[in-house]
Design an enzyme around this catalytic site. Sequence first.
Site, PDB file in Angstrom:
ATOM      1  N   GLY A  46       0.675  -1.251   0.068  1.00 36.85           N
ATOM      2  CA  GLY A  46      -0.029  -0.066  -0.004  1.00 36.85           C
ATOM      3  C   GLY A  46       0.663   1.256   0.003  1.00 36.85           C
ATOM      4  O   GLY A  46       2.008   1.100   0.526  1.00 36.85           O
ATOM      5  N   GLN A  51       3.473  10.058   1.057  1.00 33.91           N
ATOM      6  CA  GLN A  51       4.884   9.420   0.910  1.00 33.91           C
ATOM      7  C   GLN A  51       5.260   9.465  -0.265  1.00 33.91           C
ATOM      8  O   GLN A  51       6.730   9.335  -0.175  1.00 33.91           O
ATOM      9  CB  GLN A  51       4.637   7.756   1.192  1.00 33.91           C
ATOM     10  CG  GLN A  51       3.828   7.381   2.630  1.00 33.91           C
ATOM     11  CD  GLN A  51       3.594   5.860   2.732  1.00 33.91           C
ATOM     12  OE1 GLN A  51       2.657   5.460   2.107  1.00 33.91           O
ATOM     13  NE2 GLN A  51       4.563   5.142   3.063  1.00 33.91           N
ATOM     14  N   CYS A  93       6.240   0.162   7.512  1.00 32.42           N
ATOM     15  CA  CYS A  93       5.949   1.193   6.574  1.00 32.42           C
ATOM     16  C   CYS A  93       6.845   1.587   5.834  1.00 32.42           C
ATOM     17  O   CYS A  93       8.075   1.373   6.183  1.00 32.42           O
ATOM     18  CB  CYS A  93       5.436   2.253   7.479  1.00 32.42           C
ATOM     19  SG  CYS A  93       4.741   3.823   6.418  1.00 32.42           S
ATOM     20  N   LEU A  94       6.990   1.642   4.521  1.00 35.04           N
ATOM     21  CA  LEU A  94       7.951   2.329   3.651  1.00 35.04           C
ATOM     22  C   LEU A  94       8.526   3.596   4.002  1.00 35.04           C
ATOM     23  O   LEU A  94       9.624   3.779   3.711  1.00 35.04           O
ATOM     24  CB  LEU A  94       7.380   2.404   2.122  1.00 35.04           C
ATOM     25  CG  LEU A  94       7.041   0.972   1.606  1.00 35.04           C
ATOM     26  CD1 LEU A  94       6.314   1.210   0.198  1.00 35.04           C
ATOM     27  CD2 LEU A  94       8.044   0.087   1.482  1.00 35.04           C
ATOM     28  N   HIS A 135      -3.885   1.605   7.594  1.00 33.40           N
ATOM     29  CA  HIS A 135      -2.699   2.200   7.782  1.00 33.40           C
ATOM     30  C   HIS A 135      -2.533   3.299   6.822  1.00 33.40           C
ATOM     31  O   HIS A 135      -2.218   4.283   6.809  1.00 33.40           O
ATOM     32  CB  HIS A 135      -1.621   0.942   7.482  1.00 33.40           C
ATOM     33  CG  HIS A 135      -0.179   1.506   7.437  1.00 33.40           C
ATOM     34  ND1 HIS A 135       0.607   0.831   8.225  1.00 33.40           N
ATOM     35  CD2 HIS A 135       0.423   2.401   6.517  1.00 33.40           C
ATOM     36  CE1 HIS A 135       1.883   1.418   7.906  1.00 33.40           C
ATOM     37  NE2 HIS A 135       1.778   2.431   6.742  1.00 33.40           N
ATOM     38  N   GLU A 136      -3.072   3.210   5.493  1.00 37.40           N
ATOM     39  CA  GLU A 136      -2.822   4.014   4.330  1.00 37.40           C
ATOM     40  C   GLU A 136      -3.565   5.182   4.594  1.00 37.40           C
ATOM     41  O   GLU A 136      -3.285   6.382   4.464  1.00 37.40           O
ATOM     42  CB  GLU A 136      -3.051   3.576   3.160  1.00 37.40           C
ATOM     43  CG  GLU A 136      -2.239   2.234   2.618  1.00 37.40           C
ATOM     44  CD  GLU A 136      -0.721   2.455   2.944  1.00 37.40           C
ATOM     45  OE1 GLU A 136      -0.284   3.624   2.820  1.00 37.40           O
ATOM     46  OE2 GLU A 136      -0.006   1.505   3.001  1.00 37.40           O
ATOM     47  N   HIS A 139      -2.046   7.781   6.971  1.00 35.98           N
ATOM     48  CA  HIS A 139      -1.201   8.656   6.570  1.00 35.98           C
ATOM     49  C   HIS A 139      -1.740   9.820   5.986  1.00 35.98           C
ATOM     50  O   HIS A 139      -1.035  10.838   5.905  1.00 35.98           O
ATOM     51  CB  HIS A 139      -0.483   7.843   5.085  1.00 35.98           C
ATOM     52  CG  HIS A 139       0.643   6.978   5.521  1.00 35.98           C
ATOM     53  ND1 HIS A 139       1.585   7.522   6.092  1.00 35.98           N
ATOM     54  CD2 HIS A 139       0.715   5.643   5.162  1.00 35.98           C
ATOM     55  CE1 HIS A 139       2.812   6.326   6.362  1.00 35.98           C
ATOM     56  NE2 HIS A 139       2.273   5.492   5.738  1.00 35.98           N
TER      57      HIS A 139
HETATM   58 NI    NI Z   1       2.994   3.548   5.739  1.00 38.19          NI
END
Ligand code: NI
Length: 172
Positions: A46, A51, A93-94, A135-136, A139
């Site tokens: 995701g 991000q 998380c990236l 989660h997304e 953000h």
């Molecule tokens: Ni994330």
Amino acid sequence: MTIQKIIEYPEPLLRFKAREVANFDETLSVLIEDMAETMFDAPGIGLAAPQVAQSLRLIVVDTTQPGEDKQYMPLVNPEIVEHEGEQIDEEGCLSVPELTANVKRFKKITVRYRTAEGVVKELSSEDRFAVVLQHEIDHLNGILFIDHLSPLKRNLYKKKRKKMLEMEQESA
Ligand code: NI
């Protein structure tokens, strides 16, 4: 399509509340394709627009079925309109390098969103896919999964991350 740079904690842009997407145009389509390519390249399951330093309410999620070609779904201006139960699952998380941790989330959610063409839709999901969506969507409100951890765990990560960045600078 272009792979975008993924910004990382503690970059302040990750903390902004993203603004609603108003224009369902070619620019949006290109951003969606770029985000999908960036997500698969990372690889992740995701990705949220903040991000890649775009303060917009837009996420893409991996919907690839086992044994099939890569597929993804964009959700524009997503919001959770119903939720039920709880689950605890491991997240990473990236934008938060070198950390995975258990996070408590809703078990089932219904999300209202717009497609890339601006059509309003609703999606119900549960288990792992519901975790990814929550989660997304976090953000888009400047929230990272570390915010759901205990202050002790969060502070440990803050220190670890600071050390990581110092070492990167020394070796540069
Ligand atoms: Ni994330």
